[in-house]
Design an enzyme around this catalytic site. Structure first.
Site, mmCIF file in Angstrom:
data_model
loop_
_atom_site.group_PDB
_atom_site.id
_atom_site.type_symbol
_atom_site.label_atom_id
_atom_site.label_comp_id
_atom_site.label_asym_id
_atom_site.label_seq_id
_atom_site.Cartn_x
_atom_site.Cartn_y
_atom_site.Cartn_z
ATOM 1 N N HIS A 1 4.401 -3.401 5.099
ATOM 2 C CA HIS A 1 4.849 -3.220 6.480
ATOM 3 C C HIS A 1 6.165 -2.458 6.557
ATOM 4 C CE1 HIS A 1 2.583 -5.869 9.488
ATOM 5 N NE2 HIS A 1 1.823 -5.782 8.420
ATOM 6 N N GLY B 1 -4.733 0.933 9.118
ATOM 7 C CA GLY B 1 -3.350 0.799 9.546
ATOM 8 C C GLY B 1 -3.156 0.151 10.898
ATOM 9 N N GLU B 2 -1.872 -0.074 11.207
ATOM 10 C CA GLU B 2 -1.464 -0.600 12.507
ATOM 11 C C GLU B 2 -0.367 0.288 13.076
ATOM 12 O OE1 GLU B 2 -0.422 -2.921 9.865
ATOM 13 O OE2 GLU B 2 -2.418 -3.768 9.597
ATOM 14 N N THR C 1 -9.918 -10.523 7.393
ATOM 15 C CA THR C 1 -9.067 -11.660 7.739
ATOM 16 C C THR C 1 -9.803 -12.700 8.576
ATOM 17 O OG1 THR C 1 -8.224 -10.455 9.659
ATOM 18 C CG2 THR C 1 -6.943 -10.317 7.621
#
Length: 320
Positions: free
Chosen positions: A37, A105-106, A190
């Site tokens: 991150h 990605g974010e 997740t």
């Protein structure tokens, strides 16, 4: 089932992260994963060191436990040719213990380079092309590439391991499961959804590892555990379609302002009741996952968790 430990870069500094993975190896965790991150999800988490430096230090500080990016985006903040070099180097440093987890990605992390945030279908195209480039570089020799999203000009990895790192791809739906089944050595997810495993296998992933992840909040005081989980991880239930689009911690603060502590406690195990923890992890087993990484919420609450995990949690999970 293999049970892993998460070096959550959003909640601890680099030295502690390395110390924690050393302890995770000592108490018997089967593998480790590391988030990659630039920002924490919420300001209350308070950290975000460079994951690849942490991984290099962890490779030297440990001797057995596998290391995994969970996950790296190889398409906006990083060019895929650079990701290939980092992964090859880490595989050498760890003597073959590294697995390269990749995802689309974010916005939270990728916006920092000022290239904008592509639509989801474009991000999947970019990820697929990035994997093609990375695999080509892992084979050795010079690589030239003129693609839709990336160019590579006479790139070559001069330090290559005998065995390239396995590549895992994060998936949350049919399209991403297709890509993972066709292009990856592992599935990363997740959510314990059987349909993800089914789609992955249907598209070529049969027999390959499936890695999941669940945040947990161990504490002898259950109310304190719930409060900490709500303070730092109430964003987790937002779902990937939301979480991948928000640009910063303030956005996650706003998006989760109506999430209650009891909502978090309903989905994440909190306290020290081993039965509750095993039951909330059981869906991953039943869905067909082979590996699950745990996130102990709260950077300052790792050491008590390790003692409890060694004596109570890990033995109970191995019964699953």
């Amino acid at each position: 089932m293999r049970w892993g430990y998460t070096m959550m870069t959003e909640q601890a500094g680099p030295r502690q992260l390395v110390e924690d993975v050393v302890r995770a190896e000592q108490v018997g965790f089967d593998f480790s994963v590391t988030s990659d991150h630039y920002f924490p999800w919420l300001e209350s988490q308070g950290h975000s060191p460079y994951a690849w430096s942490v991984l290099g230090a962890a490779a030297q500080a440990t001797s057995r436990i596998p290391l995994t990016t969970f996950v790296t985006c190889p398409s906006v903040r990083y060019h895929p040719a650079v990701v290939a070099q980092k992964a090859a180097t880490l595989q050498l440093l760890s003597e073959g213990r590294f697995r390269l987890g990749l995802g689309s990605g974010e916005n939270l992390n990728e916006h920092v380079v000022g290239s904008g945030w592509p639509a989801a279908d474009i991000r999947q195209e970019m990820l697929e092309e990035a994997v093609e480039i990375i695999r080509a570089l892992f084979k050795g020799g010079y690589v030239n590439h003129r693609g839709t999203h990336f160019d590579v000009d006479s790139a070559k990895l001069w330090d290559l391991p005998d065995e390239a790192p396995p590549i895992g791809l994060a998936a949350s739906g049919e399209v991403s499961c297709r890509l993972a089944g066709q292009q990856a050595d592992m599935l990363i997810a997740t959510e314990p959804k059987p349909e993800l495993v089914d789609a992955f296998e249907r598209h070529g992933g049969e027999g390959k590892p499936r890695i999941g992840q669940l945040p947990i909040a161990y504490d002898t005081d259950r109310d304190a555990a719930i409060a900490r989980a709500h303070d730092q991880f109430r964003w987790f239930g937002g779902g990937w379609k939301v979480n991948s689009e928000l640009p910063g911690p303030a956005s996650f603060e706003g998006a989760t302002q109506y999430v209650r502590p009891e909502d978090v406690a309903a989905s994440l195990p909190c306290g020290n009741d081993v039965g509750e923890f095993t039951e909330k992890l059981r869906p991953f087993v039943e869905a067909g996952f082979t590996d699950v990484a745990l996130v102990q919420i709260g950077g300052e609450h790792q050491e008590p968790f390790f003692d409890w995990a060694e004596k109570q949690l890990l033995p109970a999970l191995r019964e699953l």
